[in-house]
Write a protein that holds these residues in place. Structure first.
Motif, PDB file in Angstrom:
ATOM      1  N   ILE B 108      -6.195 -33.101 -39.708  1.00 61.38           N
ATOM      2  CA  ILE B 108      -4.690 -33.918 -39.372  1.00 61.38           C
ATOM      3  C   ILE B 108      -4.171 -34.146 -40.776  1.00 61.38           C
ATOM      4  O   ILE B 108      -3.075 -34.737 -40.530  1.00 61.38           O
ATOM      5  N   ARG B 122      -5.562 -25.448 -43.242  1.00 61.92           N
ATOM      6  CA  ARG B 122      -4.188 -25.891 -42.818  1.00 61.92           C
ATOM      7  C   ARG B 122      -4.297 -26.817 -41.795  1.00 61.92           C
ATOM      8  O   ARG B 122      -5.016 -26.838 -40.840  1.00 61.92           O
ATOM      9  N   ILE B 123      -3.434 -27.918 -42.137  1.00 60.87           N
ATOM     10  CA  ILE B 123      -3.274 -29.033 -41.052  1.00 60.87           C
ATOM     11  C   ILE B 123      -2.875 -28.449 -39.919  1.00 60.87           C
ATOM     12  O   ILE B 123      -2.037 -27.638 -39.508  1.00 60.87           O
ATOM     13  N   GLY B 124      -3.499 -29.187 -38.739  1.00 64.73           N
ATOM     14  CA  GLY B 124      -3.277 -28.783 -37.507  1.00 64.73           C
ATOM     15  C   GLY B 124      -4.281 -27.685 -36.930  1.00 64.73           C
ATOM     16  O   GLY B 124      -4.024 -27.290 -35.757  1.00 64.73           O
ATOM     17  N   LYS B 125      -4.790 -26.906 -37.752  1.00 68.38           N
ATOM     18  CA  LYS B 125      -5.690 -25.877 -37.263  1.00 68.38           C
ATOM     19  C   LYS B 125      -6.953 -26.113 -36.998  1.00 68.38           C
ATOM     20  O   LYS B 125      -7.771 -27.081 -37.778  1.00 68.38           O
TER      21      LYS B 125
END
Lengths: 253, 253
Positions: B108, B122-125
């Motif tokens: 996050i 990657r953020i959110g991954k």
DNA sequence: ACGATCGTTGCAAATGTTGCAACACGACCT
DNA sequence: AGGTCGTGTTGCAACATTTGCAACGATCGT
């Protein structure tokens, strides 16, 4: 148009205000509890909502993941292209799209002039950073220290008598450009060529690209070219809006 | 559970990959064009998708707005961020923050390495659950039955020879991690990348997030990276204290 | 001008959704 | 304990909503 989906999607902004339980959701949606439950279940399966320990629902992380992935795949060039073509159809001149990358400014798209006399440029080629209108816009948006550092590292070739002479002049020009929200290059690179340019901004307001209209003054004078400014700015704004997912609704109702 | 909503929501990840036209959407959904059109219209009315100039659809601005609110609700992130930045300033490597949600572990937040060679993430991954150091910490804190059930449901891809091979090995690793209060991933995901991670705990002592420092071994060896462990743990503890309202007094009275 | 491709619309069939009422579970109170 | 309130959950029958179809339109390229 689709009642079920409409209701389900209405839940999301509602949860964005804060966590809510089943009862609250059903009341605010105006549907039976069982209906709300089934909608929430479906949203849950897709990770759009999350159920916290106290059984209340909140927005889920998948929303975040989707948004993140979407911005990564966003391609200014693809979005801008139809707009560039349209602008070219309206004014007939060469239209360029440029981005800033690794201390260079590059053309990434171009629509050719429809006049016989054309200016030379090539997609993918770095532009003359110190004089090009698009470069001014892209650099003007950098944070102050970076902008200053870059300006002092650059060479200032005297392409013409009207070329930007040195870092001081360049920084002053950038300040002006930043202030007014558009830029020009009046014979700074090639004696007989003028450009007007406008910035394209992302959702956060930062300049992500710039576009310009260029024409040799055997075709139009600098003054005439300047009358195109409002059109150029409108086009750039339309691209900005579309890039941030805010374009005008195009669905016939 | 709700077919219509299910179909509508399935459109979103599809569009996250990139713009698509009506035909493509209908084919990938396995429904008639007219059906896809109506679903897209409904999504459009809610601003979840947007129609670009070339008539293709992409994700819309409302989705981004919701995503923004969704992360704001994850307030660990806000509290942790300055600490992550500080850690990055001290060691220079990539710093990650991750949480566990719905049987997935997600990044996050992230502060990029200041070295030229960077790892991709990657953020959110979702992260590689079976090998990532942060995932080990988050899962190690689950109640025993849940932990076991999850471990047995997972796939164990052999990213590298050092990847966790099966549920038994994973559970043993979790036990160790739980015991020692920190975790590593030494080339379990990418042969050349190592991580050290530490848990962030809420007021009740439960692990609510985990943070890690990652670096490719062309930059530092695994042994060198391990010398950062005390620093990582101190940072994680500082975040824990602040999150539970016990942080260092900011306004000394 | 013609065919091809893709988006759009009205309609009738039926599938999927809805609200109901009853149930389950836990918290709380007497 | 027993009872009651507040919630979330489930099976079912009625019916409203959604669906696929087929025909129409628009746009584009040859």
């Amino acid at each position: 148009m689709s009642q079920t989906v409409d209701r389900a999607l209405s839940i999301l902004p509602l949860l964005a205000e804060g966590p809510a339980n089943l009862e609250q959701v059903s009341v605010r949606l105006g549907v039976h509890k069982s209906t709300a439950l089934r909608l929430l279940r479906t949203l849950h399966e897709h990770g759009m909502v999350y159920r916290q320990a106290d059984q209340r629902y909140r927005l889920g992380a998948r929303l975040f993941a989707l948004a993140q992935q979407a911005v990564e795949n966003l391609d200014v060039r693809e979005i801008a292209h139809p707009h560039l073509v349209e602008l070219n159809e309206n004014c007939g001149h060469t239209v360029h799209l440029a981005v800033h990358e690794e201390n260079e400014v590059l053309y990434i798209d171009k629509v050719e002039s429809r006049y016989p006399v054309r200016m030379y440029s090539r997609i993918g080629k770095p532009v003359a950073t110190t004089v090009a209108a698009v470069a001014k816009l892209l650099l003007a948006d950098l944070p102050e220290p970076e902008r200053r550092a870059l300006a002092e590292k650059l060479d200032y070739p005297r392409y013409t008598p009207r070329s930007t002479p040195d870092a001081t002049a360049f920084l002053a020009e950038l300040a002006k450009v930043r202030e007014q929200g558009w830029a020009t290059d009046l014979g700074g690179h090639e004696e007989s060529i003028n450009c007007v340019a406008a910035p394209i901004r992302g959702a956060d307001g930062r300049v992500i690209a710039a576009m310009s209209v260029s024409a040799p003054n055997v075709v139009v004078t600098a003054d005439e070219l300047l009358t195109l400014l409002p059109l150029v700015r409108r086009t750039a704004d339309a691209i900005s809006r579309e890039y941030s997912g805010n374009g005008p609704a195009k669905h016939p109702e």
